[in-house]
Design a protein around this motif. Structure first.
Motif, PDB file in Angstrom:
ATOM      1  N   CYS A 273       0.867  -1.179   0.000  1.00  0.00           N
ATOM      2  CA  CYS A 273       0.000   0.000   0.000  1.00  0.00           C
ATOM      3  C   CYS A 273       0.903   1.228   0.000  1.00  0.00           C
ATOM      4  N   THR A 274       0.764   2.056  -0.989  1.00  0.00           N
ATOM      5  CA  THR A 274       1.568   3.275  -1.085  1.00  0.00           C
ATOM      6  C   THR A 274       1.020   4.363  -0.158  1.00  0.00           C
ATOM      7  N   GLY A 275       1.816   5.395   0.046  1.00  0.00           N
ATOM      8  CA  GLY A 275       1.358   6.545   0.812  1.00  0.00           C
ATOM      9  C   GLY A 275       0.192   7.237   0.141  1.00  0.00           C
ATOM     10  N   ASN A 276       0.195   7.265  -1.180  1.00  0.00           N
ATOM     11  CA  ASN A 276      -0.899   7.871  -1.927  1.00  0.00           C
ATOM     12  C   ASN A 276      -2.215   7.134  -1.649  1.00  0.00           C
ATOM     13  N   THR A 277      -2.171   5.812  -1.699  1.00  0.00           N
ATOM     14  CA  THR A 277      -3.374   5.026  -1.418  1.00  0.00           C
ATOM     15  C   THR A 277      -3.779   5.156   0.045  1.00  0.00           C
ATOM     16  N   LEU A 278      -2.804   5.175   0.958  1.00  0.00           N
ATOM     17  CA  LEU A 278      -3.088   5.360   2.378  1.00  0.00           C
ATOM     18  C   LEU A 278      -3.844   6.660   2.598  1.00  0.00           C
ATOM     19  N   ALA A 279      -3.380   7.739   1.977  1.00  0.00           N
ATOM     20  CA  ALA A 279      -4.027   9.044   2.118  1.00  0.00           C
ATOM     21  C   ALA A 279      -5.452   9.013   1.579  1.00  0.00           C
ATOM     22  N   LYS A 280      -5.634   8.347   0.449  1.00  0.00           N
ATOM     23  CA  LYS A 280      -6.970   8.253  -0.134  1.00  0.00           C
ATOM     24  C   LYS A 280      -7.907   7.450   0.762  1.00  0.00           C
ATOM     25  N   LEU A 281      -7.422   6.344   1.319  1.00  0.00           N
ATOM     26  CA  LEU A 281      -8.254   5.535   2.220  1.00  0.00           C
ATOM     27  C   LEU A 281      -8.647   6.345   3.456  1.00  0.00           C
ATOM     28  N   ALA A 282      -7.696   7.086   4.005  1.00  0.00           N
ATOM     29  CA  ALA A 282      -7.970   7.886   5.199  1.00  0.00           C
ATOM     30  C   ALA A 282      -8.963   9.018   4.921  1.00  0.00           C
ATOM     31  N   SER A 283      -8.972   9.495   3.680  1.00  0.00           N
ATOM     32  CA  SER A 283      -9.830  10.631   3.318  1.00  0.00           C
ATOM     33  C   SER A 283     -11.105  10.228   2.598  1.00  0.00           C
ATOM     34  N   GLY A 284     -11.315   8.929   2.398  1.00  0.00           N
ATOM     35  CA  GLY A 284     -12.524   8.472   1.723  1.00  0.00           C
ATOM     36  C   GLY A 284     -12.534   8.741   0.229  1.00  0.00           C
ATOM     37  N   ILE A 285     -11.381   8.834  -0.386  1.00  0.00           N
ATOM     38  CA  ILE A 285     -11.294   9.077  -1.828  1.00  0.00           C
ATOM     39  C   ILE A 285     -11.258   7.729  -2.547  1.00  0.00           C
ATOM     40  N   THR A 286     -12.153   7.602  -3.533  1.00  0.00           N
ATOM     41  CA  THR A 286     -12.297   6.339  -4.255  1.00  0.00           C
ATOM     42  C   THR A 286     -12.105   6.588  -5.738  1.00  0.00           C
ATOM     43  N   ASP A 287     -10.849   6.606  -6.173  1.00  0.00           N
ATOM     44  CA  ASP A 287     -10.594   6.909  -7.580  1.00  0.00           C
ATOM     45  C   ASP A 287      -9.656   5.913  -8.251  1.00  0.00           C
ATOM     46  N   THR A 288      -9.442   4.759  -7.633  1.00  0.00           N
ATOM     47  CA  THR A 288      -8.645   3.698  -8.241  1.00  0.00           C
ATOM     48  C   THR A 288      -9.331   2.368  -7.970  1.00  0.00           C
ATOM     49  N   SER A 289      -8.906   1.349  -8.667  1.00  0.00           N
ATOM     50  CA  SER A 289      -9.477   0.015  -8.427  1.00  0.00           C
ATOM     51  C   SER A 289      -9.201  -0.443  -6.997  1.00  0.00           C
ATOM     52  N   VAL A 290      -8.031  -0.110  -6.454  1.00  0.00           N
ATOM     53  CA  VAL A 290      -7.689  -0.538  -5.096  1.00  0.00           C
ATOM     54  C   VAL A 290      -8.519   0.206  -4.057  1.00  0.00           C
ATOM     55  N   THR A 291      -8.668   1.523  -4.205  1.00  0.00           N
ATOM     56  CA  THR A 291      -9.474   2.258  -3.222  1.00  0.00           C
ATOM     57  C   THR A 291     -10.952   1.882  -3.336  1.00  0.00           C
ATOM     58  N   MET A 292     -11.426   1.609  -4.537  1.00  0.00           N
ATOM     59  CA  MET A 292     -12.809   1.145  -4.695  1.00  0.00           C
ATOM     60  C   MET A 292     -12.993  -0.225  -4.053  1.00  0.00           C
ATOM     61  N   ALA A 293     -12.044  -1.121  -4.265  1.00  0.00           N
ATOM     62  CA  ALA A 293     -12.133  -2.448  -3.649  1.00  0.00           C
ATOM     63  C   ALA A 293     -12.185  -2.319  -2.131  1.00  0.00           C
ATOM     64  N   ALA A 294     -11.343  -1.447  -1.566  1.00  0.00           N
ATOM     65  CA  ALA A 294     -11.318  -1.258  -0.114  1.00  0.00           C
ATOM     66  C   ALA A 294     -12.639  -0.678   0.384  1.00  0.00           C
ATOM     67  N   LYS A 295     -13.154   0.343  -0.303  1.00  0.00           N
ATOM     68  CA  LYS A 295     -14.423   0.953   0.106  1.00  0.00           C
ATOM     69  C   LYS A 295     -15.555  -0.075   0.041  1.00  0.00           C
TER      70      LYS A 295
ATOM     71  N   ASP B 284       6.983   8.528   2.984  1.00  0.00           N
ATOM     72  CA  ASP B 284       6.506   9.676   3.768  1.00  0.00           C
ATOM     73  C   ASP B 284       5.583   9.285   4.916  1.00  0.00           C
ATOM     74  N   ALA B 285       5.716   8.065   5.409  1.00  0.00           N
ATOM     75  CA  ALA B 285       4.833   7.592   6.483  1.00  0.00           C
ATOM     76  C   ALA B 285       4.977   8.407   7.758  1.00  0.00           C
ATOM     77  N   MET B 286       6.183   8.877   8.043  1.00  0.00           N
ATOM     78  CA  MET B 286       6.403   9.617   9.286  1.00  0.00           C
ATOM     79  C   MET B 286       6.574  11.114   9.035  1.00  0.00           C
ATOM     80  N   SER B 287       5.965  11.562   7.941  1.00  0.00           N
ATOM     81  CA  SER B 287       5.912  12.994   7.659  1.00  0.00           C
ATOM     82  C   SER B 287       4.516  13.301   7.114  1.00  0.00           C
ATOM     83  N   ALA B 288       4.380  13.484   5.826  1.00  0.00           N
ATOM     84  CA  ALA B 288       3.092  13.888   5.241  1.00  0.00           C
ATOM     85  C   ALA B 288       1.965  12.903   5.520  1.00  0.00           C
ATOM     86  N   ASN B 289       2.277  11.626   5.671  1.00  0.00           N
ATOM     87  CA  ASN B 289       1.229  10.617   5.851  1.00  0.00           C
ATOM     88  C   ASN B 289       1.018  10.167   7.296  1.00  0.00           C
TER      89      ASN B 289
END
Length: 186
Positions: free
Chosen positions: A87-109, A126-131
């Motif tokens: 799971c990338t930081g980009n996907t982590l951020a999307k999951l935390a924010s409820g953003i569903t714009d990829t197959s992975v975030t849709m599958a998770a939602k 960026d896990a211990m900074s931006a994420n």
């Protein structure tokens, strides 16, 4: 059936595939899911088509790689659990924010609608900074579990965390019991 989703932390794909093979060899029925970037990006770590073939060879199914194909997961296609590895930081951020714009975030939602475990094997610089805030949000979310993680290079990449992929199965087993595998940070 267990969903196994992969995001674009390309340098960790070989490790993720080894763990996927272990899950398959233990008798699990697996459904591969890949982000659009994974589906169509060739990198120095491998070709996209070769990865998709390898996923098919391991799982016996073509990988889901579109939002449309991922949407039925949960209500129509019930998964016992969904693993996002890596799971990338980009996907982590999307999951935390409820953003569903990829197959992975849709599958998770879609999967989380069914109150079943989502297991995340994080790999981000960026896990211990931006994420960090997003990591905290998801640590408190019901049915979300993390594979234990560590700083892979504290000197050169001081904000980076990568899951210990070898603990994927133990984390999965605990998540199926409704518990977070401990130690969370190695």
């Amino acid at each position: 059936m267990i969903g196994f989703a992969m995001c674009g932390s390309y340098c960790t794909h070989a490790q993720a595939l080894r763990e996927l093979e272990k899950l398959k060899n233990s008798g699990m029925s697996l459904l591969p899911i890949i982000s659009n970037n994974v589906s169509c990006t060739d990198t120095r770590f491998g070709k996209a088509d070769a990865l998709k073939k390898r996923l098919f060879d391991i799982c016996g199914r073509e990988p889901i790689d579109s939002i449309k194909e991922a949407e039925p997961l949960g209500p129509k296609i019930e998964l016992e659990a969904l693993l996002i590895c890596p799971c990338t930081g980009n996907t982590l951020a999307k999951l935390a924010s409820g953003i569903t714009d990829t197959s992975v975030t849709m599958a998770a939602k879609a999967h989380l609608r069914s109150n079943r475990p989502l297991i995340i094997a994080l790999a981000t610089n960026d896990a211990m900074s931006a994420n960090l805030g997003n990591l905290g949000k998801l640590l408190n979310r019901k049915n979300v579990y993390f594979v234990p993680m560590l700083q892979d290079d504290p000197v050169s990449k001081p904000h980076s965390l990568v899951a210990d992929f070898s603990l994927l199965r133990e984390t999965f087993d605990e998540a199926m019991r409704g518990r977070q595998y401990r130690k969370l940070f190695i």
